[in-house]
Design a protein around this motif. Structure first.
Motif, short mmCIF file in Angstrom:
data_model
loop_
_atom_site.label_atom_id
_atom_site.label_comp_id
_atom_site.label_asym_id
_atom_site.label_seq_id
_atom_site.Cartn_x
_atom_site.Cartn_y
_atom_site.Cartn_z
N LYS A 3 -9.26 1.06 4.02
CA LYS A 3 -8.01 1.22 3.17
C LYS A 3 -7.59 -0.13 2.58
O LYS A 3 -7.07 -0.37 1.52
N GLU A 6 -9.88 -0.89 -0.44
CA GLU A 6 -9.27 -0.06 -1.54
C GLU A 6 -7.84 -0.87 -2.14
O GLU A 6 -7.84 -0.83 -3.30
N LYS A 7 -7.01 -1.17 -1.22
CA LYS A 7 -5.92 -1.88 -1.62
C LYS A 7 -6.31 -3.19 -2.32
O LYS A 7 -5.63 -3.60 -3.49
N LYS A 9 -9.09 -3.66 -4.13
CA LYS A 9 -9.89 -3.31 -5.41
C LYS A 9 -8.69 -2.83 -6.38
O LYS A 9 -8.52 -3.36 -7.50
N SER A 129 -16.89 -2.00 5.97
CA SER A 129 -16.42 -2.42 4.45
C SER A 129 -16.46 -4.14 4.25
O SER A 129 -16.32 -4.77 3.18
#
Length: 304
Positions: A3, A6-7, A9, A129
């Motif tokens: 997560k 994604e944040k 990005k 990640s």
């Protein structure tokens, strides 16, 4: 901790539009516009000086702006110059705004970079990640460098580009106090750069070409006539000398401009062309001088 990736990005995507906007290419574009607008302002100043001369010829003797404003020629010259200066200031303001916005955007990018760096420090080597976040970090670092470069373009402006408009009224007052014949006796910092404007460069290039051709023609004619009558060669020599003096005057002006305004030449979009033209003027002047000197020697030998 996918997560977090994604944040990062998502935040990077939000910054993308600004990142694409704040580029060196855009900085160059704005700088060129400033160079053009300053050239137009210099032209406006020349026109103002011409209008002032015409107003004086019409009988205006005062040094007060209010008195000159009553003259239509002068008023038109001042208005034209003022408009050019206003446009130049708008271009300078656009550059300042661009750099200020780029710096603000850079701060956002730097915050994201700091957040990524902080996350990576606490992330384990086995994190799935980690590589993706590091790749994003590398991409962001390149983008930050590019935006930083763009944000510094205001610092590339020289004093004339930055302060010309600010000194407008002061310059008007100074010109009004100049003696009527002062423009024929000096070439000051506001006049010489006009020689660098493309329109004037083309005009003087044509003049130089015509003068060189005329000098050669008169020299050839002088030698031909000297073979029959030495006295007949004198007018041709005098004509060649007169043309050479005109040529030398043009070349001297440009060589002086080259020495006094290296910044204006450096900032010109036609820098290479300009330097090549100045060299050509110098070379042609030297060649014409040799031609004239050689012609005189030939005629003197014939007379011996």
């Amino acid at each position: 901790m996918a997560k977090e990736l994604e944040k990062f990005k998502a935040e990077h995507k939000k910054l993308a539009a600004g990142t694409r906007r704040f580029t060196a290419a855009e900085g160059d574009k704005l700088k060129k516009r400033i160079g053009i607008s300053l050239g137009n302002a210099w032209e406006g100043e020349d026109y103002f000086r011409e209008s002032l001369a015409k107003a004086r010829a019409d009988g205006v003797k005062s040094e007060k702006l209010a008195d000159f404003q009553k003259n239509k020629q002068f008023k038109d010259g001042l208005t034209t110059w003022n408009k050019a200066v206003d446009i130049h200031q708008q271009e300078v303001d656009a550059m300042k705004g661009f750099c200020a916005e780029a710096k603000a955007h850079l701060a956002k990018m730097s915050k994201l970079a700091a957040d990524i760096e902080k996350d990576l420090k606490k992330r384990s080597k086995t994190s799935a990640s980690k590589k993706d976040i590091e790749a994003l970090q590398g991409e962001l670092a390149k983008e930050i460098a590019a935006v930083k470069k763009a944000s510094e373009y205001e610092g590339k402006l020289n004093a004339a580009q930055k302060l010309y408009a600010a000194n407008f009224q002061k310059k008007v007052n100074a010109i009004l106090k100049e003696k009527p014949d002062s423009h024929d006796k000096k070439k000051d910092a506001t006049e010489l750069p006009q020689l660098l404007v493309d329109r004037n460069l083309k005009k003087y290039t044509n003049q130089v070409g015509a003068l060189v051709k005329a000098i050669n023609s008169h020299c050839i004619a002088a030698i031909d006539k000297a073979g029959q009558d030495l006295k007949a060669a004198v007018p041709e020599l005098k004509a060649a000398m007169a043309k050479f003096n005109d040529l030398k005057k043009i070349n001297d002006q440009y060589q002086t401009a080259k020495k006094k305004f290296p910044g204006a030449i450096e900032d010109s979009k036609d820098k290479k062309k300009l330097l090549a033209t100045l060299k050509k003027f110098n070379d042609l002047t030297a060649a014409s001088e040799r031609k004239l000197r050689g012609t005189k020697v030939t005629i003197m030998k014939a007379a011996a």
